[in-house]
Design a protein around this motif. Sequence first.
Motif, short mmCIF file in Angstrom:
data_model
loop_
_atom_site.label_atom_id
_atom_site.label_comp_id
_atom_site.label_asym_id
_atom_site.label_seq_id
_atom_site.Cartn_x
_atom_site.Cartn_y
_atom_site.Cartn_z
N TYR A 1 48.89 164.86 110.26
CA TYR A 1 50.01 164.93 109.32
C TYR A 1 49.82 164.02 108.11
CZ TYR A 1 52.35 167.39 113.09
OH TYR A 1 52.67 168.30 114.07
N GLY A 2 48.58 163.58 107.88
CA GLY A 2 48.33 162.73 106.72
C GLY A 2 48.74 163.39 105.42
N TRP A 3 48.45 164.70 105.28
CA TRP A 3 48.81 165.43 104.07
C TRP A 3 50.32 165.41 103.86
CZ3 TRP A 3 52.23 169.42 104.52
CH2 TRP A 3 52.44 169.93 105.83
N PHE A 4 51.08 165.54 104.98
CA PHE A 4 52.54 165.55 104.87
C PHE A 4 53.06 164.19 104.44
CE2 PHE A 4 56.57 164.44 106.92
CZ PHE A 4 57.42 165.35 106.30
N ARG A 5 52.52 163.12 105.02
CA ARG A 5 52.98 161.78 104.65
C ARG A 5 52.72 161.50 103.17
NH1 ARG A 5 50.40 160.82 109.57
NH2 ARG A 5 48.66 159.71 108.57
N THR A 6 51.55 161.93 102.69
CA THR A 6 51.23 161.73 101.28
C THR A 6 52.23 162.44 100.38
OG1 THR A 6 48.87 161.43 101.71
CG2 THR A 6 49.50 162.14 99.50
N HIS A 7 52.49 163.72 100.66
CA HIS A 7 53.43 164.48 99.84
C HIS A 7 54.85 163.93 99.97
CE1 HIS A 7 50.94 167.67 98.13
NE2 HIS A 7 50.29 167.72 99.29
N ALA A 8 55.21 163.51 101.18
CA ALA A 8 56.57 162.99 101.38
C ALA A 8 56.79 161.69 100.61
CB ALA A 8 56.83 162.77 102.87
N VAL A 9 55.81 160.78 100.65
CA VAL A 9 55.93 159.53 99.89
C VAL A 9 56.04 159.84 98.40
CG1 VAL A 9 54.72 157.44 99.17
CG2 VAL A 9 54.79 158.06 101.58
N ARG A 10 55.21 160.75 97.92
CA ARG A 10 55.24 161.10 96.50
C ARG A 10 56.58 161.73 96.11
NH1 ARG A 10 50.02 163.39 95.69
NH2 ARG A 10 50.83 165.29 96.64
N ALA A 11 57.13 162.57 96.97
CA ALA A 11 58.43 163.18 96.69
C ALA A 11 59.54 162.13 96.66
CB ALA A 11 58.74 164.25 97.74
N GLY B 1 53.65 168.45 93.46
CA GLY B 1 54.16 167.09 93.50
C GLY B 1 53.67 166.19 92.37
N GLU B 2 53.41 166.73 91.18
CA GLU B 2 52.94 165.91 90.07
C GLU B 2 53.87 164.72 89.85
OE1 GLU B 2 50.77 169.37 87.33
OE2 GLU B 2 52.65 168.46 86.69
N LEU B 3 53.29 163.55 89.74
CA LEU B 3 54.05 162.32 89.49
C LEU B 3 53.39 161.64 88.29
CD1 LEU B 3 56.35 160.53 90.37
CD2 LEU B 3 54.86 159.43 92.03
N TRP B 4 53.90 161.96 87.12
CA TRP B 4 53.33 161.49 85.86
C TRP B 4 54.38 160.72 85.08
CZ3 TRP B 4 50.75 166.60 83.67
CH2 TRP B 4 49.80 167.08 84.60
N ARG C 1 49.09 159.05 85.27
CA ARG C 1 49.18 159.95 86.41
C ARG C 1 49.03 159.13 87.67
NH1 ARG C 1 46.02 165.53 84.55
NH2 ARG C 1 47.21 165.78 82.61
N ILE C 2 49.97 159.31 88.60
CA ILE C 2 50.02 158.53 89.82
C ILE C 2 49.47 159.39 90.95
CG2 ILE C 2 51.51 157.20 91.37
CD1 ILE C 2 53.47 156.89 89.06
N LEU C 3 48.32 158.97 91.49
CA LEU C 3 47.60 159.75 92.50
C LEU C 3 47.43 158.92 93.77
CD1 LEU C 3 44.70 161.09 90.23
CD2 LEU C 3 46.94 162.14 90.62
N HIS C 4 47.31 159.61 94.89
CA HIS C 4 47.09 158.92 96.16
C HIS C 4 45.66 158.41 96.22
CE1 HIS C 4 46.64 158.99 100.76
NE2 HIS C 4 47.35 157.92 100.43
N GLY C 5 45.48 157.12 96.49
CA GLY C 5 44.15 156.53 96.56
C GLY C 5 43.55 156.70 97.94
#
Length: 229
Positions: A60-70, A94-97, A106-110
Amino acid sequence: MDNGGTERIREALADLCEPLHDVFAQAGASKILKPPDEADGDHQDEADSDEVPDFSGPEYGWFRTHAVRAHAHFYLSRRNLDPWTLAGNHKRNGELWLANGAFELRILHGVANDIPKPGYNLARRAYYRNRPLGGTPLFGVQETIPGLEHHRLLILWHVGPTGEPALRVVRPIGDVMTGRRVPVDVDFTLPPTAAELEQMQFDPSDDDIFLNIADEEEGNDFGAGGISG
């Protein structure tokens, strides 16, 4: 090295130190991102477990990443970020700019210590092509003169096991050849407060990175496990 350009980057980002650390700490603390026993403590029963699934596993790593960004987008949209504004289309993956005049962010997951590559998308590749600080003049005028400069920055975020966010600022300066790292001329960790950013010492590097944090220990660990995936 263009000290004026790096100082303007520092001044611009000072307005984001507290807001970004606050919202990513809030986002990382979201109840849906924690295992049920951590989310509800000793008061959880079987019914609560059905309401709060366990998303802590690696699948569920993909979900946690998208959830934090949201969550981060939601909290940022309710804060006064002046002179910065939210940009991009969050509905598009989920663009976070953020934008602020001559600055785009642009804020991206590292992931680990790597900077995400732009891939084959022409718009993303263009975003990575900043003119190097102190580089070739534009029409005989140094591009980093205030009013002529433009900075397209990345912030790579990660939320560690303790819930504390880490935010790394980089400024890419060109296309990425296959198998190579993204070239940058600015690379530092954004501190939690503007006061700390003001006190940081920036020095030239011998590795085509124009900024390093003085006395930083071993760089940044963006590969550590945690709720951000």
